[in-house]
Design a protein around this motif. Structure first.
Motif, PDB file in Angstrom:
ATOM      1  N   GLY A 179       6.146  12.249  -8.952  1.00 46.90           N
ATOM      2  CA  GLY A 179       4.745  12.449  -9.255  1.00 46.90           C
ATOM      3  C   GLY A 179       3.981  11.139  -9.328  1.00 46.90           C
ATOM      4  N   HIS A 180       4.603  10.131  -9.909  1.00 48.37           N
ATOM      5  CA  HIS A 180       3.962   8.828 -10.070  1.00 48.37           C
ATOM      6  C   HIS A 180       3.665   8.197  -8.708  1.00 48.37           C
ATOM      7  CE1 HIS A 180       4.007   4.831 -12.553  1.00 48.37           C
ATOM      8  NE2 HIS A 180       2.935   4.935 -11.799  1.00 48.37           N
ATOM      9  N   TYR A 181       4.667   8.164  -7.841  1.00 50.29           N
ATOM     10  CA  TYR A 181       4.494   7.585  -6.503  1.00 50.29           C
ATOM     11  C   TYR A 181       3.379   8.306  -5.742  1.00 50.29           C
ATOM     12  CZ  TYR A 181       5.579   6.247  -1.676  1.00 50.29           C
ATOM     13  OH  TYR A 181       5.500   5.792  -0.381  1.00 50.29           O
ATOM     14  N   ASN A 182       3.375   9.619  -5.821  1.00 47.32           N
ATOM     15  CA  ASN A 182       2.360  10.383  -5.097  1.00 47.32           C
ATOM     16  C   ASN A 182       0.966  10.175  -5.660  1.00 47.32           C
ATOM     17  OD1 ASN A 182       3.446  12.008  -2.799  1.00 47.32           O
ATOM     18  ND2 ASN A 182       4.922  12.591  -4.367  1.00 47.32           N
ATOM     19  N   GLY A 183       0.882   9.859  -6.955  1.00 46.63           N
ATOM     20  CA  GLY A 183      -0.405   9.522  -7.535  1.00 46.63           C
ATOM     21  C   GLY A 183      -0.947   8.217  -6.970  1.00 46.63           C
ATOM     22  N   ILE A 184      -0.071   7.226  -6.824  1.00 51.11           N
ATOM     23  CA  ILE A 184      -0.473   5.952  -6.216  1.00 51.11           C
ATOM     24  C   ILE A 184      -0.911   6.195  -4.772  1.00 51.11           C
ATOM     25  CG2 ILE A 184       0.291   3.635  -5.567  1.00 51.11           C
ATOM     26  CD1 ILE A 184       2.427   3.901  -7.818  1.00 51.11           C
ATOM     27  N   LYS A 185      -0.109   6.974  -4.059  1.00 53.08           N
ATOM     28  CA  LYS A 185      -0.399   7.283  -2.657  1.00 53.08           C
ATOM     29  C   LYS A 185      -1.728   8.023  -2.519  1.00 53.08           C
ATOM     30  CE  LYS A 185       1.940   9.544   1.249  1.00 53.08           C
ATOM     31  NZ  LYS A 185       3.163  10.322   1.616  1.00 53.08           N
ATOM     32  N   LYS A 186      -1.971   8.970  -3.415  1.00 52.89           N
ATOM     33  CA  LYS A 186      -3.213   9.749  -3.395  1.00 52.89           C
ATOM     34  C   LYS A 186      -4.416   8.827  -3.633  1.00 52.89           C
ATOM     35  CE  LYS A 186      -3.196  13.638  -5.683  1.00 52.89           C
ATOM     36  NZ  LYS A 186      -3.430  14.702  -4.668  1.00 52.89           N
ATOM     37  N   TYR A 187      -4.288   7.922  -4.595  1.00 51.97           N
ATOM     38  CA  TYR A 187      -5.373   6.978  -4.897  1.00 51.97           C
ATOM     39  C   TYR A 187      -5.684   6.107  -3.691  1.00 51.97           C
ATOM     40  CZ  TYR A 187      -7.326   2.513  -6.378  1.00 51.97           C
ATOM     41  OH  TYR A 187      -8.079   1.363  -6.458  1.00 51.97           O
ATOM     42  N   LEU A 188      -4.660   5.554  -3.065  1.00 48.37           N
ATOM     43  CA  LEU A 188      -4.881   4.684  -1.912  1.00 48.37           C
ATOM     44  C   LEU A 188      -5.527   5.450  -0.761  1.00 48.37           C
ATOM     45  CD1 LEU A 188      -1.595   2.553  -1.944  1.00 48.37           C
ATOM     46  CD2 LEU A 188      -3.869   1.884  -2.731  1.00 48.37           C
ATOM     47  N   ALA A 189      -5.134   6.719  -0.597  1.00 54.47           N
ATOM     48  CA  ALA A 189      -5.704   7.543   0.481  1.00 54.47           C
ATOM     49  C   ALA A 189      -7.183   7.821   0.237  1.00 54.47           C
ATOM     50  CB  ALA A 189      -4.938   8.847   0.608  1.00 54.47           C
ATOM     51  N   THR A 190      -7.545   8.118  -1.011  1.00 52.28           N
ATOM     52  CA  THR A 190      -8.949   8.410  -1.320  1.00 52.28           C
ATOM     53  C   THR A 190      -9.817   7.172  -1.191  1.00 52.28           C
ATOM     54  OG1 THR A 190      -8.573   8.053  -3.693  1.00 52.28           O
ATOM     55  CG2 THR A 190      -8.390  10.312  -2.881  1.00 52.28           C
ATOM     56  N   GLU A 191      -9.199   6.010  -1.327  1.00 53.68           N
ATOM     57  CA  GLU A 191      -9.929   4.755  -1.167  1.00 53.68           C
ATOM     58  C   GLU A 191      -9.963   4.313   0.295  1.00 53.68           C
ATOM     59  OE1 GLU A 191     -11.462   2.845  -3.827  1.00 53.68           O
ATOM     60  OE2 GLU A 191     -11.209   4.851  -4.665  1.00 53.68           O
ATOM     61  N   GLY A 192      -9.400   5.144   1.171  1.00 53.48           N
ATOM     62  CA  GLY A 192      -9.342   4.788   2.587  1.00 53.48           C
ATOM     63  C   GLY A 192      -8.412   3.630   2.844  1.00 53.48           C
ATOM     64  N   ASN A 193      -7.375   3.547   2.014  1.00 55.35           N
ATOM     65  CA  ASN A 193      -6.471   2.409   2.048  1.00 55.35           C
ATOM     66  C   ASN A 193      -5.083   2.892   2.460  1.00 55.35           C
ATOM     67  OD1 ASN A 193      -4.791   0.229   1.448  1.00 55.35           O
ATOM     68  ND2 ASN A 193      -5.991  -0.381  -0.340  1.00 55.35           N
ATOM     69  N   ASN A 194      -4.616   2.493   3.619  1.00 57.74           N
ATOM     70  CA  ASN A 194      -3.302   2.917   4.109  1.00 57.74           C
ATOM     71  C   ASN A 194      -2.237   1.842   3.919  1.00 57.74           C
ATOM     72  OD1 ASN A 194      -4.133   5.488   5.040  1.00 57.74           O
ATOM     73  ND2 ASN A 194      -5.093   4.499   6.809  1.00 57.74           N
ATOM     74  N   LYS A 195      -2.453   0.980   2.945  1.00 52.09           N
ATOM     75  CA  LYS A 195      -1.505  -0.107   2.726  1.00 52.09           C
ATOM     76  C   LYS A 195      -0.178   0.424   2.184  1.00 52.09           C
ATOM     77  CE  LYS A 195      -4.879  -3.795   2.217  1.00 52.09           C
ATOM     78  NZ  LYS A 195      -5.386  -4.900   1.365  1.00 52.09           N
ATOM     79  N   SER A 196       0.872  -0.356   2.360  1.00 54.13           N
ATOM     80  CA  SER A 196       2.232   0.088   2.050  1.00 54.13           C
ATOM     81  C   SER A 196       2.578  -0.052   0.572  1.00 54.13           C
ATOM     82  CB  SER A 196       3.238  -0.713   2.884  1.00 54.13           C
ATOM     83  OG  SER A 196       3.105  -2.099   2.610  1.00 54.13           O
ATOM     84  N   ILE A 197       3.434   0.864   0.122  1.00 52.92           N
ATOM     85  CA  ILE A 197       3.921   0.859  -1.260  1.00 52.92           C
ATOM     86  C   ILE A 197       5.422   0.596  -1.239  1.00 52.92           C
ATOM     87  CG2 ILE A 197       4.086   2.133  -3.425  1.00 52.92           C
ATOM     88  CD1 ILE A 197       1.957   4.078  -2.214  1.00 52.92           C
ATOM     89  N   GLY A 198       5.856  -0.417  -1.942  1.00 55.62           N
ATOM     90  CA  GLY A 198       7.279  -0.679  -2.107  1.00 55.62           C
ATOM     91  C   GLY A 198       7.717  -0.252  -3.500  1.00 55.62           C
ATOM     92  N   ILE A 199       8.892   0.354  -3.596  1.00 61.46           N
ATOM     93  CA  ILE A 199       9.421   0.823  -4.883  1.00 61.46           C
ATOM     94  C   ILE A 199      10.546  -0.106  -5.326  1.00 61.46           C
ATOM     95  CG2 ILE A 199      10.471   2.736  -6.143  1.00 61.46           C
ATOM     96  CD1 ILE A 199       9.513   4.544  -3.772  1.00 61.46           C
ATOM     97  N   ILE A 200      10.455  -0.619  -6.547  1.00 61.54           N
ATOM     98  CA  ILE A 200      11.561  -1.363  -7.146  1.00 61.54           C
ATOM     99  C   ILE A 200      12.039  -0.575  -8.360  1.00 61.54           C
ATOM    100  CG2 ILE A 200      12.265  -3.459  -8.351  1.00 61.54           C
ATOM    101  CD1 ILE A 200      10.447  -5.069  -6.591  1.00 61.54           C
ATOM    102  N   ASN A 201      13.305  -0.205  -8.332  1.00 66.61           N
ATOM    103  CA  ASN A 201      13.900   0.644  -9.359  1.00 66.61           C
ATOM    104  C   ASN A 201      15.026  -0.101 -10.063  1.00 66.61           C
ATOM    105  OD1 ASN A 201      14.778   2.851 -10.889  1.00 66.61           O
ATOM    106  ND2 ASN A 201      15.996   3.707  -9.216  1.00 66.61           N
ATOM    107  N   PHE A 202      14.935  -0.220 -11.380  1.00 64.46           N
ATOM    108  CA  PHE A 202      16.029  -0.769 -12.194  1.00 64.46           C
ATOM    109  C   PHE A 202      16.803   0.421 -12.741  1.00 64.46           C
ATOM    110  CE2 PHE A 202      12.649  -3.935 -12.245  1.00 64.46           C
ATOM    111  CZ  PHE A 202      13.351  -5.084 -11.892  1.00 64.46           C
ATOM    112  N   ASP A 203      18.035   0.599 -12.264  1.00 66.69           N
ATOM    113  CA  ASP A 203      18.710   1.871 -12.523  1.00 66.69           C
ATOM    114  C   ASP A 203      20.190   1.758 -12.179  1.00 66.69           C
ATOM    115  OD1 ASP A 203      19.233   4.572 -12.949  1.00 66.69           O
ATOM    116  OD2 ASP A 203      17.616   5.282 -11.664  1.00 66.69           O
ATOM    117  N   ALA A 204      21.006   2.552 -12.835  1.00 66.23           N
ATOM    118  CA  ALA A 204      22.419   2.661 -12.467  1.00 66.23           C
ATOM    119  C   ALA A 204      22.594   3.595 -11.282  1.00 66.23           C
ATOM    120  CB  ALA A 204      23.225   3.183 -13.653  1.00 66.23           C
TER     121      ALA A 204
END
Length: 323
Positions: free
Chosen positions: A135-160
């Protein structure tokens, strides 16, 4: 807004100074149903809860993470405030999942994250299961789309865990990054995902194969420590160069249970806070960090609020390091 509640101000209590020396004296609780994030010339930090452990339940983990957001808030409230006057700290409420409808909850979370970003607030999400990531990633993606911004999103995950399980049966706390990868295929965008702290005893052979097939970059826990910091720094720096924005997610079960016993899948074999703090410094310095979450805080199994305090200290570090 469905499945959304304003935060109870009683979660933000502590020693009183009358001079905003503590974060509970700094925070402003707002109801996103009727209020917008107030404007400021400085930075605006927006705490948002994700009170959902339906994904953990489906993944056969220990339930209780739905109580995580408020447990973290109560520890964050007591910490000292070193933010300047023109920096706002907002508590923007909680997205919850009381009816077991994970998809609906993630949709509401996505919409709320996009709303906060549109209001020039930096979202810091408190979970809740790691299904928060979809949900979080898609919220970022949705925001960038509404701003007419197709820039890339990189995910960094600290996790086992890779959290790349197939969602063929259902979506759960182990599937979010697989879901994101499949969505990237559909819209013909690049899936950019880097994990730190991966453990062989926490991931099946199939998950390693999936990570390879999807081009996931990762550092295993055996090399995720300060002894290998120069190599880790180089990896983060290079990753940051290849994307426009970085979404960072911290799964608290990646930490050793010596630091984080109150999680959905605890293990003594996890990493330490020091290496994560050093990595966060690099991510923040890149000026590309757009949003952050902490997942899998489970107060049911916490000891002396240790895990909640760790999560609160991580939030405290990020908001002050970023000034």
């Amino acid at each position: 807004m469905h499945t959304y509640t304003k935060t109870d101000p009683l979660n933000w209590t502590g020693r009183k100074s009358g001079q905003q020396l503590y974060l509970h004296e700094k925070v402003i609780c707002i109801d996103l149903n009727s209020e917008q994030a107030p404007g400021t010339k400085g930075r605006s930090w927006a705490i948002l809860g994700y009170a959902c452990d339906e994904g953990v339940k489906r993944n056969e983990g220990r339930i209780g993470a739905a109580l995580g957001p408020d447990a973290i808030r109560k520890q964050l409230a007591k910490l000292p405030n070193h933010l300047t006057e023109n920096v706002l700290l907002l508590d923007t409420g909680t997205v919850d999942c009381k009816d077991g409808d994970l998809k609906k909850t993630q949709t509401v979370l996505s919409r709320t994250v996009a709303q906060l970003l549109k209001q020039n607030a930096f979202p810091i999400l408190l979970g809740g299961g790691h299904d928060i990531a979809y949900g979080h990633y898609n919220g970022i993606k949705k925001y960038l789309a509404t701003e007419g911004n197709n820039k890339s999103i990189g995910i960094i995950n600290f996790d086992a865990h890779f959290d790349l399980r197939s969602n063929q049966t259902n979506n759960n706390s182990g599937t979010p990054f697989y879901q994101i990868a499949q969505d990237c295929k559909l819209d013909q965008s690049n899936f950019r995902y880097m994990c730190f702290g991966i453990r062989e005893d926490a991931n099946s052979r199939i998950l390693y194969d999936t990570a390879k097939d999807l081009g996931v970059q990762y550092v295993e826990k055996t090399n995720f420590n300060l002894l290998h910091f120069n190599e880790i720094k180089d990896k983060i720096t290079q990753f940051a160069k290849e994307v426009d924005y970085i979404y960072t997610t911290i799964d608290l079960d990646g930490f050793s249970s010596a630091y984080a016993p109150g999680v959905s899948a605890a293990s003594p074999m996890g990493f330490s806070p020091e290496i994560v703090l050093e990595c966060l410094k690099i991510i923040i310095a890149s000026k590309k960090l757009i949003s952050l979450d902490l997942a899998e805080m489970n107060p049911t199994y916490d000891i002396d609020h240790q895990t909640a305090k760790l999560a609160a200290s991580l939030v405290h570090f990020v908001i002050h390091q970023s000034q």
